[in-house]
Scaffold this active site. Structure first.
Site, mmCIF file in Angstrom:
data_model
loop_
_atom_site.group_PDB
_atom_site.id
_atom_site.type_symbol
_atom_site.label_atom_id
_atom_site.label_comp_id
_atom_site.label_asym_id
_atom_site.label_seq_id
_atom_site.Cartn_x
_atom_site.Cartn_y
_atom_site.Cartn_z
ATOM 1 N N SER C 21 0.813 -1.219 0.000
ATOM 2 C CA SER C 21 0.000 0.000 0.000
ATOM 3 C C SER C 21 0.851 1.275 0.000
ATOM 4 C CB SER C 21 -0.888 0.005 1.246
ATOM 5 O OG SER C 21 -1.615 1.205 1.316
ATOM 6 N N ALA C 70 7.132 10.469 4.653
ATOM 7 C CA ALA C 70 6.105 11.034 5.514
ATOM 8 C C ALA C 70 5.070 11.674 4.608
ATOM 9 C CB ALA C 70 6.703 12.052 6.489
ATOM 10 N N ILE C 71 4.444 10.824 3.794
ATOM 11 C CA ILE C 71 3.407 11.311 2.883
ATOM 12 C C ILE C 71 2.242 11.840 3.711
ATOM 13 C CG2 ILE C 71 1.866 10.686 0.964
ATOM 14 C CD1 ILE C 71 4.860 10.293 0.313
ATOM 15 N N ASN C 126 -5.031 -0.025 7.969
ATOM 16 C CA ASN C 126 -3.734 0.527 8.333
ATOM 17 C C ASN C 126 -3.820 1.194 9.692
ATOM 18 O OD1 ASN C 126 -1.317 1.824 8.566
ATOM 19 N ND2 ASN C 126 -1.604 3.200 6.839
ATOM 20 N N CYS C 129 0.331 3.620 10.551
ATOM 21 C CA CYS C 129 1.059 4.663 9.830
ATOM 22 C C CYS C 129 1.683 5.618 10.824
ATOM 23 C CB CYS C 129 0.144 5.447 8.908
ATOM 24 S SG CYS C 129 1.073 6.737 8.049
ATOM 25 N N LYS C 164 -3.045 -4.469 9.427
ATOM 26 C CA LYS C 164 -1.650 -4.207 9.090
ATOM 27 C C LYS C 164 -0.913 -3.690 10.317
ATOM 28 C CE LYS C 164 1.383 -2.056 5.749
ATOM 29 N NZ LYS C 164 1.453 -1.435 4.433
ATOM 30 N N THR C 192 6.101 0.676 8.165
ATOM 31 C CA THR C 192 7.436 1.272 8.241
ATOM 32 C C THR C 192 7.917 1.455 9.682
ATOM 33 O OG1 THR C 192 6.378 3.419 8.050
ATOM 34 C CG2 THR C 192 7.248 2.455 6.032
ATOM 35 N N GLY C 242 8.439 -5.749 3.628
ATOM 36 C CA GLY C 242 9.507 -4.969 4.253
ATOM 37 C C GLY C 242 10.802 -5.272 3.539
ATOM 38 N N GLY C 243 11.110 -4.471 2.532
ATOM 39 C CA GLY C 243 12.396 -4.604 1.855
ATOM 40 C C GLY C 243 12.465 -5.650 0.773
HETATM 41 C C1 LIG Z 1 5.874 6.172 0.039
HETATM 42 C C2 LIG Z 1 5.195 5.151 0.899
HETATM 43 C C3 LIG Z 1 3.840 5.275 1.183
HETATM 44 C C4 LIG Z 1 3.186 4.347 1.988
HETATM 45 N N1 LIG Z 1 1.846 4.483 2.234
HETATM 46 C C5 LIG Z 1 1.191 3.516 2.959
HETATM 47 C C6 LIG Z 1 -0.222 3.551 3.143
HETATM 48 O O1 LIG Z 1 -0.918 4.426 2.628
HETATM 49 N N2 LIG Z 1 -0.812 2.592 3.891
HETATM 50 C C7 LIG Z 1 -0.086 1.578 4.453
HETATM 51 O O2 LIG Z 1 -0.663 0.721 5.116
HETATM 52 N N3 LIG Z 1 1.249 1.490 4.257
HETATM 53 C C8 LIG Z 1 1.898 2.425 3.533
HETATM 54 N N4 LIG Z 1 3.267 2.319 3.329
HETATM 55 C C9 LIG Z 1 3.999 1.175 3.903
HETATM 56 C C10 LIG Z 1 4.193 0.071 2.860
HETATM 57 O O3 LIG Z 1 2.973 -0.435 2.417
HETATM 58 C C11 LIG Z 1 5.037 -1.077 3.440
HETATM 59 O O4 LIG Z 1 4.393 -1.576 4.579
HETATM 60 C C12 LIG Z 1 6.450 -0.639 3.849
HETATM 61 O O5 LIG Z 1 6.930 0.348 2.965
HETATM 62 C C13 LIG Z 1 7.446 -1.785 3.919
HETATM 63 O O6 LIG Z 1 7.602 -2.423 2.665
HETATM 64 P P1 LIG Z 1 8.782 -2.053 1.612
HETATM 65 O O7 LIG Z 1 10.062 -2.053 2.361
HETATM 66 O O8 LIG Z 1 8.683 -3.097 0.551
HETATM 67 O O9 LIG Z 1 8.445 -0.684 1.084
HETATM 68 C C14 LIG Z 1 3.924 3.261 2.529
HETATM 69 C C15 LIG Z 1 5.292 3.124 2.231
HETATM 70 C C16 LIG Z 1 5.926 4.045 1.426
HETATM 71 C C17 LIG Z 1 7.389 3.865 1.128
#
Ligand SMILES: Cc1cc2nc3c(=O)[nH]c(=O)nc-3n(C[C@H](O)[C@H](O)[C@H](O)COP(=O)(O)O)c2cc1C
Ligand SMILES: Cc1cc2nc3c(=O)[nH]c(=O)nc-3n(C[C@H](O)[C@H](O)[C@H](O)COP(=O)(O)OP(=O)(O)OC[C@H]3O[C@@H](n4cnc5c(N)ncnc54)[C@H](O)[C@@H]3O)c2cc1C
Ligand SMILES: Cc1cc2nc3c(=O)[nH]c(=O)nc-3n(C[C@H](O)[C@H](O)[C@H](O)COP(=O)(O)OP(=O)(O)OC[C@H]3O[C@@H](n4cnc5c(N)ncnc54)[C@H](O)[C@@H]3O)c2cc1C
Ligand SMILES: Cc1cc2nc3c(=O)[nH]c(=O)nc-3n(C[C@H](O)[C@H](O)[C@H](O)COP(=O)(O)O)c2cc1C
Ligand code: FES
Ligand code: FES
Lengths: 260, 301, 301, 260
Positions: C21, C70-71, C126, C129, C164, C192, C242-243
């Site tokens: 997401s 930090a969207i 979620n 966040c 989540k 995150t 996560g990664g």
């Molecule tokens: C730019 C950005 C925006 C995100 N927005 C959301 C969100 O709207 N809702 C949510 O549950 N997680 C959000 N996440 C978290 C990701 O879904 C994911 O849990 C996290 O980035 C770890 O996975 P990754 O390392 O593959 O990015 C966001 C992550 C990033 C980097």
């Protein structure tokens, strides 16, 4: 104990000498002048996501020209060794060394010494063969493809074993030893753990003093982090537990000193 | 005249750069590379009341931008430590901080009591090691237990006590306050983040211990955040660490509120790291005309 | 015949690869690069009951092996989402999972209720966040609050509910169990890790929001550890993330116990990541003669 | 909307054209064939610790040879742009593009257009100058050292401003406009925020339609992450809040559309 430095070394030459096997010559006056056979260096990646050292044994030490030869295997895609394999003459690579103790060449002086190397454990035996003032017989074990074997011929008799039987004895280095009835006063060996285990047993059985070079995952390479220990039969004097550091107390151990 | 000195609980360091426990042995290995006289302090590997054998190998593995370790606090025990390591460090003009580990409150107190008569400058109590079954992190994840062990340790301590906090907690400010409430003179953070790596081809854990502690540049953002939060939550000084590899990294922690910093994993890929960081901080001060480190400690709000 | 299908709470995915997401919009931007029909599921950006403007810029910054964001959950609100994004995704043969955010329990329930009549396959709630003041992570760091919100959401949900989880907790198993106790059908993790970066030359935070959420390869060891722990703590399926950047990474999570995986930050440096991972998993299965993914899910104990 | 791809491109040529300023030609048929002036590409590092894109504007588009020219500044030691600056002909670099909207050349057709570039905002104006079918006047602002200025002369009149007064007008691009009394029907501009702010005010005052190219930190570069927004005066139709995505809705905006 040899003086250690970390230097940015220049690549003199690199050659692919077998499937995924590379031979790298680097210029490094300081490390080369301190190094002895059986020691290793830590190579570092340029890629900042790969921080830990890649320990690689010294295959040749050219003290005159201030150069070291490293022979290594690329272990896969995206690995540090793959990064190294792309180095061209003139490129640079960060190197820390010389590290570890090296083979006790004095123990072999004037005697009949058997140098056994298996796979990527063969490279360190080359400089060892060169510097051992003894009656040298090298026994080299391969899966299939030979490398470096010709270069041992300058320093003594060379026997080869291959797992697939494509050259020399079919089997492992001990099969060659038995087949060729090779006797020895001293054994120096480097290779995979099962091979070292078998050699240790063979040496015990035949009452031959035997030194083996061990491998373990490392972080510091200099004895500080306690990452790379192997189990020692006696309480070691650094840690006062049954652990020795492969990077500092080794990588070469008397076979009876360590559990395999 | 630029002043790089900082003071932690009355102990003056010539500069804010220390070594991180467990990454620098007791100094002798890295003394081949750096002049220990130029360090603010040497923090030793964790020491217990008796020798600990630590965990089986593999104990270390690489991760993207960092590493995992599960050394399991192998150490020769306090007796050998006092006989060998303290005298070695006394040869140098640097502060000696002994990192203390244990399985029970009594273990910790025994070591602390024994060190009371030794020429060491500070004690760092490791209640945050994720790699041992008992003790260790258990104290570091529960504020009540943390406050209690801090109080006990303080009873036996002749030197100022640094409580070393675990980042594996929901709210680091709660832990920082608990340490302060227990009487800690200083807090240090972060210890390692608990992580895991699986070797998919062999279908095993990369570390024999299954989990390990993550450290190195990859963890820096988490460390900076926690140092910032902790520094704003307590009045006692904070020692910051976690991924520091350059002077810029160290300054980031100082600006977040740390009074001093520790350099850990960076030693492994750059044995000169500690000295280069100390020199780099001085160069930054010169360039930016900063007279005293106090001007930048906690300057970003 | 190799079977890459996995089932989450009765919903069958053609393969275990989903988008994370917030990193994939609602699919339209990356549909220029990848065929959405080949994904197990598309998980949308978090959507709230009303449009959210999100945080001021800078909203993103790079860290070693990862990034901070930090969207602040900028989103057009549920109405636009239902009119525009769901119809777009319905053009594809993939599952639709809607990520839901809110400031209060009522906010969440309003969105969930509204989605009850929409053709979406699952809801991901979620509660983790770190970038919004109210709601968000508060629910994700307190097991009681998590259980309560899960129960409430379940009352209004017509589709299976994924909770989540946040990694910014002391014990992920407590949170996983709380979600399960509240009636969650699936849990997903990790969101995150809260981090901070300071620009030392400008003496400011790199992000306008001061802290941000860390993601990308740097966090993978923490994520694998938590997925392993959570998968062993609950009976409901786990979605791991996560990664993840390669098929090998994805397989690591499956072996740790995840039934499906999400790819987030990797899209940013490799827009083809999701498809390449799905294909890479298939290739691994062929090479290792794995008939069914069930053979490797949770195989490392 | 132009079709985007991510390709591993080959470096054709690289040249240092000023202190820390590099000019890089890369081979990329696909991206070059789709690209228009004012668009940008995302460059990626080889170093796996640096994952996010480096957005760089298109300075020249050679559709015939399938090449792009990128002119960029190295922002410091250990940065991604420093990595790029070491690229040699034959090396490769991962590139995603073309990205963003580009300048609305149609709006300038047959008119008097003022192209204003400041510092590292100058490069995108070069291809824009070339492709604008209009009476082109370029005003280029520098701190001290000039670069690219000569290349604009093929496409129109060129004025220069330098902060230190070492060439052209002492001051900024608007000082030149005033000093040289340059009139315009349309303005296209790219440069640092303070410059854009001043140009926006100037355009408002003189009632000149003005398009500006904005900068913001990016993660995806394709409109998915909402990392790179700027505040818009109207509710935007993607997000339904007062935000526009620089990477997708921009980087070129009508100056009155956005808050600066
Ligand atoms: C730019 C950005 C925006 C995100 N927005 C959301 C969100 O709207 N809702 C949510 O549950 N997680 C959000 N996440 C978290 C990701 O879904 C994911 O849990 C996290 O980035 C770890 O996975 P990754 O390392 O593959 O990015 C966001 C992550 C990033 C980097
Ligand atoms: C004392 C010693 C001497 C060695 N000499 C040689 C040699 O001469 N030639 C040669 O080809 N190999 C040698 N090895 C093995 C070599 O270190 C590994 O193959 C190499 O580190 C793998 O790195 P990578 O980048 O290919 O793999 P990656 O998977 O990218 O490595 C990740 C991490 O794991 C470590 N690692 C992976 N495999 C091993 C291993 N087998 N032993 C220790 N660490 C490992 C790496 O050093 C690195 O820190 C030696 C190992 C030791 C301990
Ligand atoms: C649409 C657009 C077009 C651009 N065109 C050019 C150009 O033609 N020539 C040129 O020299 N520069 C241009 N820039 C600025 C350029 O993107 C940054 O200077 C560059 O990304 C810095 O990367 P680094 O590796 O040097 O710095 P690092 O500090 O290593 O970068 C770390 C991260 O921050 C980002 N970042 C740092 N500075 C900026 C910045 N000013 N804007 C956006 N992201 C930044 C990087 O992309 C990277 O993700 C443009 C920026 C945008 C948004
Ligand atoms: C190999 C290794 C061993 C460690 N041993 C200890 C220890 O004995 N006591 C302790 O408090 N912390 C120990 N740590 C944690 C470090 O002191 C430090 O808190 C952590 O690594 C974060 O800093 P870094 O990223 O600079 O390494 C160890 C870390 C590593 C990598
Ligand atoms: S690798 Fe650190 S002690 Fe051997
Ligand atoms: S960078 Fe992701 S939306 Fe612009």
């Amino acid at each position: 104990m040899s003086k250690k430095t970390k230097e940015i070394c220049t690549v003199v030459d690199q050659e692919c000498i077998g499937t995924d096997i590379y031979s790298l010559w680097i210029q490094t006056e300081e490390i080369a002048s301190e190094a002895v056979p059986g020691q290793f260096v830590s190579l570092y990646c340029k890629d900042q996501s790969k921080l830990l050292p890649r320990p690689i044994s010294l295959c040749q030490i050219d003290r005159e020209k201030g150069r070291l030869r490293l022979v290594y295997r690329v272990t896969g895609q995206g690995t540090g060794t793959e990064e190294f394999s792309r180095l061209q003459p003139g490129d640079t690579i960060p190197v820390l060394g010389p590290l570890g103790n090296g083979f006790p060449l004095g123990e072999a002086k004037g005697k009949k010494v058997l140098l056994m190397g298996g796979g990527i454990g063969i490279p360190p035996m080359l400089q060892t063969a060169k510097e051992t003032e003894a009656d040298v017989t090298a026994v080299l074990g391969y899966r299939d493809q030979l490398f470096l074997d010709k270069e041992f011929q300058d320093y003594g008799k060379v026997y080869v074993a291959t797992e697939d039987g494509s050259a020399g004895t079919k089997g492992n280095v001990l099969d060659t030893v038995r087949e060729e009835q090779l006797a020895a006063d001293v054994i120096f060996a480097c290779g995979p753990k099962p091979m070292l285990r078998a050699i240790k047993a063979y040496a015990l059985e035949h009452q031959i003093p035997c030194w083996i070079s061990m491998e373990e995952r490392m972080a510091c390479g200099v004895g500080a982090c306690l990452g790379c220990v192997c189990q020692s039969t006696e309480v070691d004097d650094h840690s006062h537990v049954h652990n020795k550091r492969v990077c500092k107390d080794g990588p070469v151990f008397l076979s009876t000193e360590v559990e395999l | 005249m630029i002043n790089t000195k900082v003071t932690l609980a009355g102990v003056e360091l010539k500069n804010p750069v220390m070594t991180a426990s467990g990454t620098f042995g007791s100094g002798s290995e890295y003394s081949e590379f750096v002049d220990l006289n130029k360090l603010g302090a040497v923090v030793t590997k964790g020491v217990a009341n008796v020798p600990w054998p630590g965990n089986p190998v593999p104990r270390v593995t690489e991760t993207c931008g960092g590493m995992l370790n599960a050394i399991g606090l192998q150490n020769p025990g306090i007796d050998v430590f006092c006989e060998r390591d303290i005298p070695f460090l006394k040869n140098y003009d640097t502060k000696i901080i002994v990192n203390v580990c244990g399985r029970s409150v009594e273990d910790y107190c025994q070591v602390v009591e024994r060190l009371a008569s030794e020429p060491v400058d500070m004690l760092e109590i490791n209640v945050s090691c994720p790699n041992v079954k008992e003790g260790g992190i258990a104290f570091g994840q529960d504020p009540k237990a943390l406050e209690a062990i801090t109080k006990e340790v303080k009873k036996y301590a002749a030197q100022p006590v640094i409580m070393k906090l675990s980042p594996n907690v929901t709210d680091i400010t709660v832990m920082a306050k608990a340490a302060e409430a227990g009487g800690a003179d200083v807090i240090s953070l972060i210890n390692t983040l608990t992580g895991m790596k699986i070797d998919i081809n062999r279908r095993t854990f990369a570390l024999a211990n299954k989990t390990g502690g993550m450290s190195g540049p990859a963890v820096k953002p988490v460390a900076v955040r926690m140092v910032y939060q902790a520094a704003h939550a307590v009045k006692i000084p904070v020692i910051g660490m976690g991924g520091i590899a350059t002077a810029e990294d160290a300054i980031e922690f100082l600006m977040a509120g740390a009074t001093a910093v520790s350099v850990g994993t960076a030693n492994f890929f750059n044995p000169y790291a500690t000295i280069q960081i100390a020199e780099g901080i001085q160069a930054f001060m010169e360039k930016q005309k900063i007279q005293d480190l106090g001007e930048i400690i906690g300057c970003v709000e």
